[in-house]
Design an enzyme around this catalytic site. Structure first.
Site, PDB file in Angstrom:
ATOM      1  N   ARG A 128       0.937  -1.302   0.354  1.00  0.00           N
ATOM      2  CA  ARG A 128      -0.108  -0.480   0.209  1.00  0.00           C
ATOM      3  C   ARG A 128       0.722   1.616  -0.240  1.00  0.00           C
ATOM      4  NH1 ARG A 128      -5.602   1.740   3.215  1.00  0.00           N
ATOM      5  NH2 ARG A 128      -6.197  -0.145   1.874  1.00  0.00           N
ATOM      6  N   HIS A 183      -7.296   1.137  -6.459  1.00  0.00           N
ATOM      7  CA  HIS A 183      -7.288  -0.022  -5.058  1.00  0.00           C
ATOM      8  C   HIS A 183      -7.959  -0.968  -6.118  1.00  0.00           C
ATOM      9  CE1 HIS A 183      -7.687  -1.440  -1.155  1.00  0.00           C
ATOM     10  NE2 HIS A 183      -8.996  -0.335  -0.617  1.00  0.00           N
ATOM     11  N   GLN A 215     -10.486  -3.638  -3.737  1.00  0.00           N
ATOM     12  CA  GLN A 215     -10.829  -3.646  -3.307  1.00  0.00           C
ATOM     13  C   GLN A 215     -12.329  -4.283  -3.832  1.00  0.00           C
ATOM     14  OE1 GLN A 215     -11.994  -1.881   0.240  1.00  0.00           O
ATOM     15  NE2 GLN A 215     -13.419  -3.221  -0.036  1.00  0.00           N
ATOM     16  N   ASP A 260     -17.560   7.029  -0.979  1.00  0.00           N
ATOM     17  CA  ASP A 260     -15.650   6.759  -0.841  1.00  0.00           C
ATOM     18  C   ASP A 260     -15.235   8.223  -0.304  1.00  0.00           C
ATOM     19  OD1 ASP A 260     -13.353   5.214   0.480  1.00  0.00           O
ATOM     20  OD2 ASP A 260     -13.032   5.998  -1.932  1.00  0.00           O
ATOM     21  N   CYS A 303     -16.412   1.116   0.838  1.00  0.00           N
ATOM     22  CA  CYS A 303     -15.105   0.400   0.956  1.00  0.00           C
ATOM     23  C   CYS A 303     -14.458   0.045   2.463  1.00  0.00           C
ATOM     24  CB  CYS A 303     -14.139   1.114   0.268  1.00  0.00           C
ATOM     25  SG  CYS A 303     -12.767   2.711   0.143  1.00  0.00           S
ATOM     26  N   ARG A 350     -13.366  -9.084   1.649  1.00  0.00           N
ATOM     27  CA  ARG A 350     -11.664  -8.441   1.028  1.00  0.00           C
ATOM     28  C   ARG A 350     -10.799  -9.896   1.682  1.00  0.00           C
ATOM     29  NH1 ARG A 350     -10.389  -3.464   1.423  1.00  0.00           N
ATOM     30  NH2 ARG A 350      -8.327  -4.233   0.665  1.00  0.00           N
TER      31      ARG A 350
HETATM   32  N1  NVA Z   1      -9.870   6.091  -1.422  1.00  0.00           N
HETATM   33  C1  NVA Z   1     -10.120   6.497  -0.125  1.00  0.00           C
HETATM   34  C2  NVA Z   1     -10.043   5.420   0.205  1.00  0.00           C
HETATM   35  C3  NVA Z   1      -9.824   4.196   1.535  1.00  0.00           C
HETATM   36  C4  NVA Z   1      -9.520   3.142   1.070  1.00  0.00           C
HETATM   37  C5  NVA Z   1      -8.059   6.954   0.054  1.00  0.00           C
HETATM   38  O1  NVA Z   1      -7.546   6.490  -0.653  1.00  0.00           O
HETATM   39  O2  NVA Z   1      -7.754   7.236   1.116  1.00  0.00           O
HETATM   40  N1   CP Z   2     -11.565  -0.138   2.326  1.00  0.00           N
HETATM   41  C1   CP Z   2      -9.985  -0.284   2.786  1.00  0.00           C
HETATM   42  O1   CP Z   2      -8.845  -0.726   2.327  1.00  0.00           O
HETATM   43  O2   CP Z   2      -9.416  -0.858   4.153  1.00  0.00           O
HETATM   44  P1   CP Z   2      -8.606  -0.396   4.985  1.00  0.00           P
HETATM   45  O3   CP Z   2      -8.116   1.656   4.879  1.00  0.00           O
HETATM   46  O4   CP Z   2      -8.685   0.209   6.217  1.00  0.00           O
HETATM   47  O5   CP Z   2      -7.512  -1.168   4.765  1.00  0.00           O
END
Ligand code: NVA
Ligand code: CP
Length: 307
Positions: free
Chosen positions: A101, A128, A131, A224, A264, A292
């Site tokens: 990540r 992502h 997801q 989101d 998500c 997930r």
């Molecule tokens: N769009 C959000 C998704 C979190 C799972 C982010 O990148 O923070």
């Molecule tokens: N949806 C998701 O990726 O959650 P986290 O940021 O908690 O991993």
């Protein structure tokens, strides 16, 4: 050639369907597949915070007979004292797969270019894709199919989730409508790729600034956070800009009668979604969060066979 999963269309639509069907089978028989028996180790690296991704990869790797090695980059050399390429060359001698990540997609590409083992995107600023495997699995569970359904995304059209919904849902034969305020439009790259895919898979891609138009007749309504990780300094301006782009019960009334709501997570009730919707009968968010685990297990098992 090592196969990686850095963005939604690094797999074909057929492979996507195969992974989702495998995830459904794995959910029904959780410990049946042991591709990491040995046990082999899988590195799971975080440059950003996480709950679901951290837990589902750690549990999933264990379920598959392996050992998860969770690395927070704050306590590693990566990104500060050592390049991505050198990190990849160290890791691939020892681990079976690398899950990461991070911020820039370019970092993932550099990791993959220098790794002999599969690299999986666990969220970047652009995509992502893990997801989306879970979301498509949830849709498949609820409706028995994805082909021919309509999904509406309301909110930050420019973020990673919007881009992944556009491409992955088009691959699954869905129509995708995105409603976002001006200045937060979906990326040209994601829209043009989604349109290209939809032309083959049979869906329509709509980009609008009218949430009601997007949600009209939708089978799946998604949103989101308005403030993605890395965007925190823009929080106050964004809350103003996104006024009117929250998913409310009134907006849900424009969707199909049997529509479901997905997010998500983490969610900010009272901003991108009303509590009444996310905690109401149409919400499938807890299945989505659980999926997930199953979707990523299917992905890792599948990648282990490709390489
Ligand atoms: N769009 C959000 C998704 C979190 C799972 C982010 O990148 O923070
Ligand atoms: N949806 C998701 O990726 O959650 P986290 O940021 O908690 O991993």
């Amino acid at each position: 050639m090592t196969r990686h999963f850095l963005k939604d269309d690094d797999i074909t639509p057929q492979e996507q369907a195969e992974i989702i069907e495998r995830a459904i089978a794995m959910k029904a028989d959780r410990f049946a597949e042991r591709p990491f028996a040995g046990p082999q180790t899988v590195a799971v690296i975080f440059d950003k915070t996480s709950t679901r991704t951290r837990v589902s990869f750690a549990v999933g790797i264990s379920d598959l007979g392996g050992v998860p090695l969770i690395i927070d980059t704050g306590v590693s050399q990566l990104g500060k004292k050592e390049s991505v390429a050198d990190t990849a060359r160290v890791l691939d001698r020892q681990v079976a797969q690398i899950v990461w990540r991070t911020y820039a997609q370019a970092g993932l590409e550099e990791m993959a270019a220098n790794s002999k083992v599969p690299v999986i995107n666990a969220l970047s600023d652009e995509w992502h894709p893990c997801q989306l495997l879970a979301d498509l699995m949830t849709i498949r569970e609820r409706f028995g199919k994805t082909q021919g359904l309509k999904i509406a995304y309301v909110g930050d059209g420019a973020n990673n989730m919007a881009s992944s919904y556009l491409v992955a849902c088009a691959m699954a034969g869905m129509s995708v409508a995105v409603a976002s305020p001006s200045g937060y439009d979906p990326s040209e790259k994601a829209v043009s790729r989604a349109r290209e895919v939809a032309a083959f898979q049979g869906g329509q891609i709509t980009v609008t600034s009218d949430p009601k138009e997007a949600v009209s007749g939708a089978n799946v309504v998604v949103t989101d956070t308005w403030i993605s990780m890395g965007m925190e300094v823009e929080a106050e301006g964004r809350k103003r800009d996104f006024a009117g782009f929250g998913v409310t019960s009134e907006l849900m009334a424009s969707a199909a009668d049997d529509a479901i709501f997905l997010h998500c997570l983490p969610a900010y009730r009272g901003f991108e979604v009303e509590a009444e919707v996310i905690d109401g009968p149409q919400s499938a968010i807890w299945d989505e969060a659980e999926n997930r685990l199953h979707a990523q297990k299917a992905l890792m098992a599948w990648l282990a066979e490709q390489n």
